[in-house]
Design a protein around this motif. Structure first.
Motif, mmCIF file in Angstrom:
data_model
loop_
_atom_site.group_PDB
_atom_site.id
_atom_site.type_symbol
_atom_site.label_atom_id
_atom_site.label_comp_id
_atom_site.label_asym_id
_atom_site.label_seq_id
_atom_site.Cartn_x
_atom_site.Cartn_y
_atom_site.Cartn_z
ATOM 1 N N GLY A 1 0.824 -1.210 0.000
ATOM 2 C CA GLY A 1 0.000 0.000 0.000
ATOM 3 C C GLY A 1 0.856 1.257 0.000
ATOM 4 O O GLY A 1 2.086 1.203 0.092
ATOM 5 N N ARG A 2 0.189 2.387 -0.052
ATOM 6 C CA ARG A 2 0.879 3.667 -0.136
ATOM 7 C C ARG A 2 1.787 3.915 1.077
ATOM 8 O O ARG A 2 2.926 4.346 0.933
ATOM 9 C CB ARG A 2 -0.161 4.763 -0.261
ATOM 10 C CG ARG A 2 0.383 6.098 -0.516
ATOM 11 C CD ARG A 2 -0.728 7.077 -0.776
ATOM 12 N NE ARG A 2 -0.213 8.406 -0.945
ATOM 13 C CZ ARG A 2 -0.946 9.443 -1.217
ATOM 14 N NH1 ARG A 2 -2.236 9.303 -1.334
ATOM 15 N NH2 ARG A 2 -0.399 10.615 -1.360
ATOM 16 N N ALA A 3 1.283 3.629 2.269
ATOM 17 C CA ALA A 3 2.083 3.844 3.478
ATOM 18 C C ALA A 3 3.275 2.892 3.512
ATOM 19 O O ALA A 3 4.391 3.300 3.872
ATOM 20 C CB ALA A 3 1.223 3.652 4.724
ATOM 21 N N ALA A 4 3.069 1.639 3.140
ATOM 22 C CA ALA A 4 4.161 0.665 3.134
ATOM 23 C C ALA A 4 5.232 1.075 2.127
ATOM 24 O O ALA A 4 6.426 0.955 2.402
ATOM 25 C CB ALA A 4 3.634 -0.730 2.826
ATOM 26 N N ARG A 5 4.819 1.560 0.955
ATOM 27 C CA ARG A 5 5.803 2.015 -0.037
ATOM 28 C C ARG A 5 6.631 3.166 0.509
ATOM 29 O O ARG A 5 7.837 3.240 0.291
ATOM 30 C CB ARG A 5 5.111 2.417 -1.343
ATOM 31 C CG ARG A 5 4.704 1.241 -2.198
ATOM 32 C CD ARG A 5 4.350 1.666 -3.621
ATOM 33 N NE ARG A 5 3.458 2.802 -3.704
ATOM 34 C CZ ARG A 5 2.129 2.747 -3.722
ATOM 35 N NH1 ARG A 5 1.522 1.592 -3.631
ATOM 36 N NH2 ARG A 5 1.406 3.844 -3.823
ATOM 37 N N ALA A 6 5.996 4.075 1.243
ATOM 38 C CA ALA A 6 6.722 5.205 1.831
ATOM 39 C C ALA A 6 7.734 4.714 2.865
ATOM 40 O O ALA A 6 8.865 5.207 2.925
ATOM 41 C CB ALA A 6 5.738 6.187 2.460
ATOM 42 N N VAL A 7 7.355 3.734 3.668
ATOM 43 C CA VAL A 7 8.275 3.179 4.665
ATOM 44 C C VAL A 7 9.443 2.483 3.970
ATOM 45 O O VAL A 7 10.604 2.680 4.337
ATOM 46 C CB VAL A 7 7.540 2.210 5.618
ATOM 47 C CG1 VAL A 7 8.521 1.438 6.481
ATOM 48 C CG2 VAL A 7 6.546 2.974 6.491
ATOM 49 N N TYR A 8 9.147 1.655 2.947
ATOM 50 C CA TYR A 8 10.224 0.975 2.206
ATOM 51 C C TYR A 8 11.150 1.992 1.546
ATOM 52 O O TYR A 8 12.364 1.822 1.531
ATOM 53 C CB TYR A 8 9.653 0.026 1.160
ATOM 54 C CG TYR A 8 9.170 -1.287 1.705
ATOM 55 C CD1 TYR A 8 10.006 -2.107 2.445
ATOM 56 C CD2 TYR A 8 7.877 -1.730 1.458
ATOM 57 C CE1 TYR A 8 9.578 -3.321 2.938
ATOM 58 C CE2 TYR A 8 7.434 -2.951 1.945
ATOM 59 C CZ TYR A 8 8.287 -3.742 2.681
ATOM 60 O OH TYR A 8 7.865 -4.948 3.162
ATOM 61 N N ARG A 9 10.576 3.046 0.968
ATOM 62 C CA ARG A 9 11.401 4.067 0.323
ATOM 63 C C ARG A 9 12.296 4.754 1.353
ATOM 64 O O ARG A 9 13.485 4.967 1.111
ATOM 65 C CB ARG A 9 10.495 5.089 -0.375
ATOM 66 C CG ARG A 9 11.214 5.956 -1.357
ATOM 67 C CD ARG A 9 10.274 6.856 -2.161
ATOM 68 N NE ARG A 9 9.222 6.099 -2.813
ATOM 69 C CZ ARG A 9 7.911 6.289 -2.592
ATOM 70 N NH1 ARG A 9 7.488 7.206 -1.761
ATOM 71 N NH2 ARG A 9 7.024 5.563 -3.234
ATOM 72 N N GLY B 1 9.508 -0.416 -2.507
ATOM 73 C CA GLY B 1 8.924 0.901 -2.351
ATOM 74 C C GLY B 1 9.147 1.844 -3.514
ATOM 75 O O GLY B 1 8.372 2.779 -3.708
#
Length: 149
Positions: A30-38, A73
């Motif tokens: 999801g969007r939040a997970a992608r931000a954390v991975y990035r 991410g």
């Protein structure tokens, strides 16, 4: 393993087809997970860059972690790191042969030895020394059993 499944409609004919049981095809984060991975990718990339400049801080494990995090991410950043002339060969060696550069192995083992010596010198409890010693020994064994690049 990909298994194709056919759903039957009321007449016994195939109504729809879908694939299941393919672990490599998990849904995108999801969007939040992608931000954390990035964010993790940038953190690890920063540590890798510091490892190139600072003696005693190996860059290889941080580059591997950065590409792993960017792959989840920000695939465009993962590709950018893989194309980098300094980090690209390390990644290719790891991906194709699971090889770690000799210099990275030596620096990692030297750093682990120095860390353990500091623990001993600081008077850490015996249980802490035992636990940390076992972990460092396992990591050093793993590193030394990888092929050298």
């Amino acid at each position: 393993m990909v298994r194709e499944t056919t759903l039957l409609d009321g007449r016994g004919e195939g109504a729809d087809r879908f694939e299941t049981c393919d672990p490599s095809r998990r849904p995108p984060p999801g969007r939040a997970a992608r931000a954390v991975y990035r964010a993790l990718g940038f953190l690890f990339l920063g540590l890798a860059i510091a490892g190139v400049v600072l003696p005693g801080l190996p860059a290889t494990p941080f580059v591997l972690l950065a590409v792993w995090a960017f792959g989840r991410g920000s695939p465009e950043w993962a590709a950018r790191v893989e194309r980098d002339p300094r980090f690209g060969p390390i990644l290719v060696n790891w991906r194709e042969r699971r090889a770690v550069p000799r210099r990275a192995k030596a620096l990692a083992i030297l750093s682990m030895s120095a860390s353990f010596a500091l623990l001993v010198y600081s008077g850490a409890p015996d249980l802490v020394l035992l636990g940390v010693g076992i972990i460092l020994l396992c990591v050093a064994t793993y590193l030394l059993t990888r092929p050298s690049a």
